[in-house]
Design a protein around this motif. Sequence first.
Motif, PDB file in Angstrom:
ATOM      1  N   PRO A 151      10.919  26.178  76.867  1.00  0.00           N
ATOM      2  CA  PRO A 151      10.379  25.581  75.908  1.00  0.00           C
ATOM      3  C   PRO A 151      11.224  24.561  75.169  1.00  0.00           C
ATOM      4  O   PRO A 151      10.813  23.548  74.767  1.00  0.00           O
ATOM      5  N   VAL A 152      12.485  24.508  75.403  1.00  0.00           N
ATOM      6  CA  VAL A 152      13.398  23.850  75.133  1.00  0.00           C
ATOM      7  C   VAL A 152      13.658  22.453  75.924  1.00  0.00           C
ATOM      8  O   VAL A 152      13.354  21.169  75.885  1.00  0.00           O
ATOM      9  N   CYS A 153      13.798  22.773  77.535  1.00  0.00           N
ATOM     10  CA  CYS A 153      14.108  21.680  78.196  1.00  0.00           C
ATOM     11  C   CYS A 153      13.025  21.698  79.379  1.00  0.00           C
ATOM     12  O   CYS A 153      13.201  20.584  80.374  1.00  0.00           O
ATOM     13  N   HIS A 154      11.982  22.441  79.416  1.00  0.00           N
ATOM     14  CA  HIS A 154      11.030  22.688  80.605  1.00  0.00           C
ATOM     15  C   HIS A 154      11.606  22.975  81.969  1.00  0.00           C
ATOM     16  O   HIS A 154      10.768  22.822  82.882  1.00  0.00           O
TER      17      HIS A 154
ATOM     18  N   GLU B 182      16.422  33.772  81.688  1.00  0.00           N
ATOM     19  CA  GLU B 182      17.387  32.618  81.431  1.00  0.00           C
ATOM     20  C   GLU B 182      16.943  31.400  82.152  1.00  0.00           C
ATOM     21  O   GLU B 182      16.472  31.373  83.166  1.00  0.00           O
ATOM     22  N   CYS B 183      17.116  30.332  81.387  1.00  0.00           N
ATOM     23  CA  CYS B 183      16.761  28.982  81.644  1.00  0.00           C
ATOM     24  C   CYS B 183      17.627  28.404  82.714  1.00  0.00           C
ATOM     25  O   CYS B 183      18.798  28.645  82.809  1.00  0.00           O
ATOM     26  N   ASN B 184      16.984  28.065  83.786  1.00  0.00           N
ATOM     27  CA  ASN B 184      17.926  27.395  84.929  1.00  0.00           C
ATOM     28  C   ASN B 184      18.534  26.091  84.473  1.00  0.00           C
ATOM     29  O   ASN B 184      19.013  25.592  85.383  1.00  0.00           O
TER      30      ASN B 184
HETATM   31 ZN   LIG Z   1      15.976  25.225  79.043  1.00  0.00          ZN
END
Ligand SMILES: [Zn+2]
Length: 337
Positions: free
Chosen positions: A12-15, A37-39
Amino acid sequence: MKERLLKYLACPVCHASLSLAGDLQREGQEIMAGRLECNGCQTSYPIDHGVPHFADLDEVGEEKAATAAGFGWEWKKFTQHDEKYREQFLGWLKPVSPEFFKDKVVLDGGCGKGRHLKLAAEWGARDVVGVDLSEAVETAFAATRSAENIHVVQADICRLPLAPEFDYAFSMGVLDHLADPLEGFRSLASKVKRGGHVSAWVYGAENNGWITGLITPLRERFTSRLNPRTLFHLCKLPAALLFMVTKLIFGPLSKLGNGKAAHRLFYGEYLTSLVPFGWREHHVIVFDHLVAPTVHYLTREEFEKWWSGIEAREVKIGWHNKNSWRGFGQIRTNVQV
Ligand SMILES: [Zn+2]
């Protein structure tokens, strides 16, 4: 969460896409605990009791947190299933029929206890993702975990942790409880692919003057500030009155002349729609109307602007039970938020 939910998730932060991380605890097809975890930006999101969590209720603002607390309590308490949900849901979705769901990837914005997720899956949706900000996700997860194509996510509808990969998104009676309903609607529509469809159902301003005049001040100043348990007990009296009115007056009247007599009375179409429901649904309806700190009642003109604002085509707006608006339209160009 099921592993196949991953392909629909986005930070939701950086897509960017997300990956499973941490010490994963599995139970059958469900990952009950662990992390996502966001990649891209490496932000981490917990998976707790089978549900990935993307919104911290301490950070979403007081109004949203209070709304989530009230509805979360509601859907943990009123977990009952009712056969009549099917007809009620189709009434809100019209002109959408069960066949429309076949093979579609579907998003429910504000899934509550998950009653519409089950119906969408039953009607042949390929995958259904239900999002809710409140603790109701626990009820929704428990009710749907046996289905391999139903997924439940805890998140803010205005900051959806999803990729724009959906064929169809709907939101039933949820957007009108946001501080900015249009923001929620645009966020929902932004997750639908070009050529996909959106449905929304909201309270109408027209014909609801008695609610905005009498009930709204009571709700804002008193009932929405009560402890939900106290409100639950307090609602028994008005719910009993409502129950008697629908069963003793609208029940018999609805059988006369195709229900025309009942429809002519004050709030007749809506009260007739409650006739098939039992006591517990009457109780939750009264509770539902008094628990939320925020309720918007929209005029047809305001609701129509939502649809022209996203440049939807073949929009169909309907006046439901003479107290609410339902809308359906096709996404022509990607909606930006
Ligand atoms: Zn992110």
